[in-house]
Each structure stands twice: as structure tokens, then as C-alpha cells.
Design an enzyme around this catalytic site. Structure first.
Site, short mmCIF file in Angstrom:
data_model
loop_
_atom_site.label_atom_id
_atom_site.label_comp_id
_atom_site.label_asym_id
_atom_site.label_seq_id
_atom_site.Cartn_x
_atom_site.Cartn_y
_atom_site.Cartn_z
N TRP A 127 0.79 -1.04 -0.04
CA TRP A 127 -0.08 0.01 -0.03
C TRP A 127 1.03 1.21 -0.12
O TRP A 127 1.65 1.42 0.93
CB TRP A 127 -0.86 0.01 1.25
CG TRP A 127 -1.88 1.10 1.59
CD1 TRP A 127 -2.61 1.62 0.36
CD2 TRP A 127 -2.19 1.87 2.60
NE1 TRP A 127 -3.42 2.72 1.05
CE2 TRP A 127 -3.02 2.63 2.31
CE3 TRP A 127 -1.74 1.67 3.80
CZ2 TRP A 127 -3.42 3.76 3.37
CZ3 TRP A 127 -2.00 2.47 4.92
CH2 TRP A 127 -3.04 3.50 4.58
N ASP A 208 -0.88 -5.47 9.08
CA ASP A 208 -1.77 -4.52 8.77
C ASP A 208 -3.01 -5.32 8.29
O ASP A 208 -3.09 -6.01 7.35
CB ASP A 208 -1.22 -3.68 7.68
CG ASP A 208 -2.00 -2.77 7.16
OD1 ASP A 208 -3.27 -2.46 7.78
OD2 ASP A 208 -1.90 -1.85 6.40
N ALA A 210 -6.53 -4.57 7.11
CA ALA A 210 -7.29 -3.67 6.78
C ALA A 210 -8.70 -4.36 6.26
O ALA A 210 -9.72 -3.36 5.95
CB ALA A 210 -6.65 -2.94 5.63
N LYS A 243 -13.52 -0.32 6.11
CA LYS A 243 -14.01 -1.65 4.97
C LYS A 243 -15.13 -2.41 5.47
O LYS A 243 -16.34 -2.38 5.12
CB LYS A 243 -12.94 -2.18 4.20
CG LYS A 243 -12.19 -1.20 3.41
CD LYS A 243 -10.98 -0.60 4.03
CE LYS A 243 -10.20 0.15 3.31
NZ LYS A 243 -9.01 0.84 3.80
#
Length: 393
Positions: A127, A208, A210, A243
């Protein structure tokens, strides 16, 4: 003073959004921005979140400050979702953050406070914000190979070869699921091999997470994270609620840190200190909604059901795109699209091919050919497939 400021490089995705808005073509397709969209192109408020907001409106009596590190109930609810109901409470410190981005930033800051000589190891690709934040912090980092451009899958041998260079006290940043930007994930067996290496090296994993719930389901998407947490003495987890709860603008995230029990008090105090130095108190509204949804059986059941609808919808779009490309190309070279998970896939187009699709077909995707599967619908899947083939991908 301010005339000495230098122009900053524009964000590529934001620039792409501006180009998309300015395009007068009615058949244009936005596959760039990393936001979930339904078949009508909307990013809806999830049913359970809307119900929780109504309850909160009725019951909330104050807007005063909450705890500096965030409410313990939020920490516990997030830890239960990410690590499972039997997570090690005696080893867990947690911090409510401004989104998953804030959780990543705070994790990097914590690592540097604990080890000023730390090197952060980051997947190539990753990312873009990971590298942007680290560069802004002037934090040393190294890249490890992750993605094989030919097969569009994880290049695990190259990854492990590069991670042999990790030193004790370094941090290795891993994507918990639905790797951004590639969509290619580690298998659970590969997670185990990574855990063995990190233990042997004395390195600290930072995960991470997400997109939990967007790949193979809430539990399956946390499997790698839970394996790491069960094997390593020290772990950092940056979790986003943007999300899977659909609350992008509420900026809700959580940094979880596992350490030995003797270090918990100091670690928790340091996390609170980081919030104080950065923005004091993180926004409460989104975190309170998440807590309500995760702790109320009826709200949680409805949320999980809608999250499954979202996940299965994206899987259906992946399968439809792969099938359309198989038919048009008369080959299986695009089958990786159905095997990837989450919102993104990197399809292997050159920047020139990406530009050709924009000019000829009004298809907007990031220059590295990362496309947002959730930006598609039944009508646009054939348009994208034809554009990919016509561009010579």
C-alpha cells in the site's frame, strides 16, 4: 516563511479521481479508489451500523472526552474479532486510532521508540501509504520481494530469501489478508514458515489487517494473524474498521500490541502517550458504533450477514471477470483474478496499457494496473474484459 515550502507530489489516486470526474463519457468505469461500492456504485451505510446509530442517538447523554487510549470495551471487542474470544488479555495493550492509517503510523512510532535503530521490512509492492509515512518519518526501511509479476501470485521463495536479512529487533510488516495492491495472499502453511523465521531472527511482526471479512470470511481472514500471535512473543496489529464496517469517514482503527505480561503496563502507557502527542483523543463515534455492533448479538448477526453478502458479491465479480477473460483470450492466463481475494487485483498491465484503457475505453485504474473489483458490476465486467484484451495485456 511559507514561500520556502516546496510543492509535494500529488497523490496518484486522488489525481485519478479528478480525471474521472472530469471525463464526460457516460460509460466511464472507476476502478481506482479503494472504496467498496455496490452494484449501483454506492458505498452504503451497513444495516447494523445504521441501527446502532439510532440506538446511540436515543441513549447518548454526553459528548465529553473518553479515555485517552480509547474505551477498553472497544479494545476488547476488536481483540475478540481479530484474535478470537480467548485472546491473551494479560499480554494485550491497545490504542484506538484515527483509522487504520493512524494505527500503522502509531505502530511505526512505537517501534522506533522501543528500538531507535529499527528497520521496517515492507513487501514489494505494498500500500503506497506505508512507504509514504515511513519516508516522511525518515524511518529506515527495506523492501522484500512479494509478488511474481508473471504468475500474479506470491513469490514466496523470493520473499523468504529477502527476509533472511532481517535482524533481531527489526519489524516485518505483513498484510493480514487481501493484500493491497495485489490481492495475492499467503497460505496458512506459508504463514507458519514466516512465523518460524521471525522467531529464529528475533524480529517483531506488524500485521496490517485492513480487510478482515472481505476475503474468505471473518475467521479465515484472521487465521494468519492468529497464528503469528500464538507463536511470537511480541506482535503489533494495525486493524481498520473502514471497510468491514463501512465507516470510512468515521476514521476508526485500533493498534493492538502483544508483549509479555510484565511489559503490558508500560506498553499501554506508551500507547496513550502517543495519542496525547499526536491528537490526544481519537474520534469516538465510529469506535462506539463498532463496539455496539460487536457486543450486541442481534446487531452482530445482521452485520456478519451483510458482510458475507459484500464478500460473496466481490467473489462473484472476480469469477465473472475471470470467465469473461478466459473466453476472450482463449486461455487461462487470467484465472488468477478468481484466485485473488479482497477488493484488489494487479492484472499485470503496463502503464502504457493502463493509459490506453483510459483513453479508449474510459477505464480508470492505478498506473501499476491495480484495479478495484468492487468498482465493477454485471454490466461493466464485459467492458473491462474487452478493454484488457484490446490493450494487449
Amino acid at each position: 516563511m511559507f514561500n520556502s515550502l516546496k510543492p509535494q507530489a500529488p497523490d496518484k489516486i486522488l489525481a485519478l479521481m479528478g480525471m474521472f470526474r472530469a471525463d464526460p463519457r457516460t460509460d466511464k468505469v472507476d476502478l481506482g479508489v479503494g472504496v467498496y461500492k455496490d452494484a449501483e456504485g454506492r458505498t452504503p451505510v451497513m444495516r447494523a451500523i445504521k441501527a446502532a446509530e439510532k440506538q446511540l442517538w436515543d441513549k447518548e447523554t454526553t459528548k465529553t472526552y473518553t479515555a485517552l487510549a480509547g474505551e477498553p470495551e472497544f479494545h476488547a471487542a476488536m481483540a475478540g474479532m481479530v484474535l478470537g474470544a480467548d485472546y491473551p488479555q494479560d499480554r494485550l495493550s491497545a490504542l484506538q486510532t484515527v483509522g487504520g492509517t493512524g494505527a500503522c503510523r502509531m505502530g511505526f512510532e512505537l517501534a522506533r521508540m522501543a528500538n531507535p535503530d529499527v528497520t521496517i521490512w515492507v513487501s514489494d509492492p505494498t500500500w503506497p501509504n506505508h512507504l509514504s509515512i515511513l519516508s516522511f518519518m525518515k524511518q529506515d526501511y527495506k523492501l522484500y520481494r512479494y509478488f511474481d509479476a508473471a504468475s500474479r501470485s506470491v513469490d514466496f521463495d523470493a520473499m523468504m530469501a529477502d527476509l533472511e536479512g532481517v535482524k533481531a529487533g527489526d519489524v516485518v510488516l505483513l498484510h493480514g489478508c487481501c493484500h493491497n495492491p495485489t490481492g495475492a495472499n499467503l497460505t496458512i502453511e506459508q504463514w507458519g514458515v514466516v512465523a518460524d523465521l521471525l522467531v529464529a531472527k528475533g524480529a517483531i511482526p506488524m500485521i496490517d489487517l485492513a480487510y478482515q471479512g472481505f476475503g474468505d470470511g471473518l475467521e479465515a481472514d484472521a487465521a494468519g494473524t492468529r497464528l503469528i500471535a500464538s507463536r511470537l512473543p511480541e506482535v503489533m496489529i494495525a486493524a481498520s474498521c473502514s471497510k468491514n464496517f463501512g465507516i470510512y469517514r468515521e476514521r476508526t482503527g485500533c493498534l493492538m500490541v502483544l508483549s509479555d505480561a510484565a511489559s503490558k503496563e508500560v506498553t499501554q502507557g506508551t500507547l496513550a502517550y502517543l495519542n496525547r502527542q499526536t491528537y490526544s483523543f481519537a474520534p469516538d463515534h465510529g469506535a462506539r458504533l463498532v463496539t455496539m455492533v460487536l457486543t450486541d448479538p442481534a446487531l452482530r448477526a445482521d452485520w456478519e450477514a451483510e458482510l458475507e453478502e459484500v464478500r460473496n458479491g466481490m467473489l462473484g465479480l472476480r469469477e465473472a471477470l475471470a470467465a469473461e477473460l478466459r473466453q476472450l483470450s482463449n486461455s487461462d492466463r487470467f484465472d488468477f483474478v478468481a484466485q485473488h481475494r479482497g477488493m484488489f487485483s494487479r492484472i499485470g498491465a503496463s502503464p502504457e496499457q493502463v493509459e490506453k484503457m483510459r483513453l479508449d475505453n474510459a477505464i480508470y485504474m492505478v498506473g501499476d494496473s491495480r484495479l478495484n473489483i468492487a468498482g465493477l458490476n454485471a454490466k461493466t465486467v464485459p467492458l473491462l474484459a474487452r478493454a484488457i484484451i484490446d490493450a494487449g495485456v
